[in-house]
Design a protein around this motif. Sequence first.
Motif, short mmCIF file in Angstrom:
data_model
loop_
_atom_site.label_atom_id
_atom_site.label_comp_id
_atom_site.label_asym_id
_atom_site.label_seq_id
_atom_site.Cartn_x
_atom_site.Cartn_y
_atom_site.Cartn_z
N ALA A 78 0.73 -1.27 -0.12
CA ALA A 78 0.11 0.06 0.14
C ALA A 78 0.88 1.08 -0.08
N ALA A 79 1.87 1.27 0.73
CA ALA A 79 2.98 2.28 0.50
C ALA A 79 3.74 2.21 -0.48
N ASN A 80 3.70 1.27 -1.22
CA ASN A 80 4.57 1.29 -2.61
C ASN A 80 6.07 1.18 -2.17
N ALA A 81 6.35 0.41 -0.99
CA ALA A 81 7.69 0.36 -0.54
C ALA A 81 8.53 -0.93 -1.03
N GLY A 82 9.82 -0.68 -1.37
CA GLY A 82 10.48 -1.56 -1.88
C GLY A 82 11.29 -2.35 -0.86
N PRO A 83 11.61 -3.42 -1.11
CA PRO A 83 11.65 -4.38 -2.33
C PRO A 83 10.25 -5.02 -2.23
N GLY A 402 23.38 -13.56 -1.39
CA GLY A 402 22.30 -14.19 -2.48
C GLY A 402 20.94 -13.42 -2.65
N VAL A 403 20.37 -12.69 -1.49
CA VAL A 403 19.15 -12.24 -1.50
C VAL A 403 19.45 -10.94 -2.64
N GLN A 404 20.49 -10.24 -2.52
CA GLN A 404 20.69 -9.24 -3.52
C GLN A 404 21.04 -9.92 -4.73
N ALA A 405 21.61 -10.87 -5.31
CA ALA A 405 21.73 -11.52 -6.23
C ALA A 405 20.39 -11.93 -6.99
N THR A 406 19.47 -12.24 -6.10
CA THR A 406 18.12 -12.78 -6.72
C THR A 406 16.98 -11.94 -6.61
N LEU A 407 17.29 -10.64 -6.33
CA LEU A 407 16.02 -9.68 -6.08
C LEU A 407 15.50 -9.04 -7.37
N PRO A 408 14.16 -9.33 -7.47
CA PRO A 408 13.10 -10.02 -6.38
C PRO A 408 13.15 -11.41 -6.75
N THR A 433 10.78 -10.70 3.50
CA THR A 433 11.76 -9.23 3.74
C THR A 433 11.23 -8.62 4.99
N LEU A 434 12.09 -8.47 6.05
CA LEU A 434 12.02 -7.73 7.15
C LEU A 434 12.71 -6.31 7.13
#
Length: 435
Positions: A78-83, A402-408, A433-434
């Motif tokens: 709703a806040a259009n927040a990434g990621p 690993g998280v960054q390499a496969t985002l999203p 994602t937290l």
Amino acid sequence: MQMKQYKFYISILMILVAGGVFAAIAGCNKSGLRHLGTWLPADSSGRLVIDTLAPSVALKHVGLHTAEDFARVKAKIAANAGPWILGWNKLIANSHAQASYTASPTVKLIRGGGSREEPEADNYSRAMNDAAAAYQLALRWKISGDNTYAATAVTILNAWAATCKSINGDSNSALAAGFYGYQFALAGELLRDYAGWAAADFTKFKNWMVNVFYSLNYTFLSGHFGSCVTNAYANWDLANLASVLSIAVLTDNRSMYNYAVNYLQTGKGNGNWYLAINNVFEGADAGLAQLQESGRDQGHATLCISLMGVIAQLTWNQGDDFYGLDDNRFLKACEYTAKYNVASLDVPYRSYTRIYGANCASTEVHSVISSSGRGTVRPMWSIPYFHYAKIKKLTAKYSEMGVQATLPEGGGGDYGPNSGGFDQLGFGTLMFTLD
């Protein structure tokens, strides 16, 4: 030994588990944990580190995702927040997450076809696509509130429960039981509170999951089709354990759940947490741990990480901490696998001897880490990384890479048409994602 020789026993074994007999047996067989072929005490008292509750204690009706997870995701979108918004856009763009999706159930789900056990050809791609669709549609419904997506997902699950009578094939049928068992079950759990799912149909679906999937999960785990207990690589056990846990939650069967929790700690197959992660390094290499499949190839090593993430999250949501077991053993395996596959850095390796074949008479030595499949991409890093970094407040720098390499992270349908792209449900950027 042919699998059909086990069919006589399946109903009896299922009744025993449902009645809690195995919970009692496990209580008398808590001698310790297995590590590199040696039984070590679970703790100073000889009990399981993660103990089990009485069969009468109800399970929480939550799979991988909690109500709090969905509240967080809705607010972020709703806040259009990434990621999170990137993950949401990835989901709604997937062809499997569309209300127009049509199921393709089959009477016999075949993996390991064209064999002595099953002459007909494989058709398991139908299950892997439909399970992915049911899960993605269920997610889309839970987040958007649009019942159209839930209705399509339920239609998929009802169609399979009404049509599919068995899982057939050679030993590879166990993989079908594991992968599609946990995925169908988790989709069903997400849809539990959809008012449009008739109670009779939901009951039929649950019975189908037990009779067709759990029965084969248990047959495989309890006897490995008559083969050497360590004949199967770790991912075979792990997939079937993920299915047992998911079906246990779906059907509120604590004895079934206990069986998996006990196996993960004391089982003799390679799905034992201490065998799947078979060496923890110390000294200069502290913080790293190799997998049983690290010397086989990286496609399967990363698959183990994916499946163990599912198991750790499922059990965490029930109050059991496999993430933290043995001083965060799983984190060390994640860091090891990400360091080698994502950061492309060298890692240590301890020689491993695989024991397999008839009467466990064959061996093969894995003396170095395998470079085959190095760099395999799977949507799997968000589950472990955010738990360790944000909940346990631990450093996980290679897993973060690993998280960054496969985002999203996407899901089934985003990583090619073959089975490897459907081994995991994915969409971790959206759901795990937290801040």
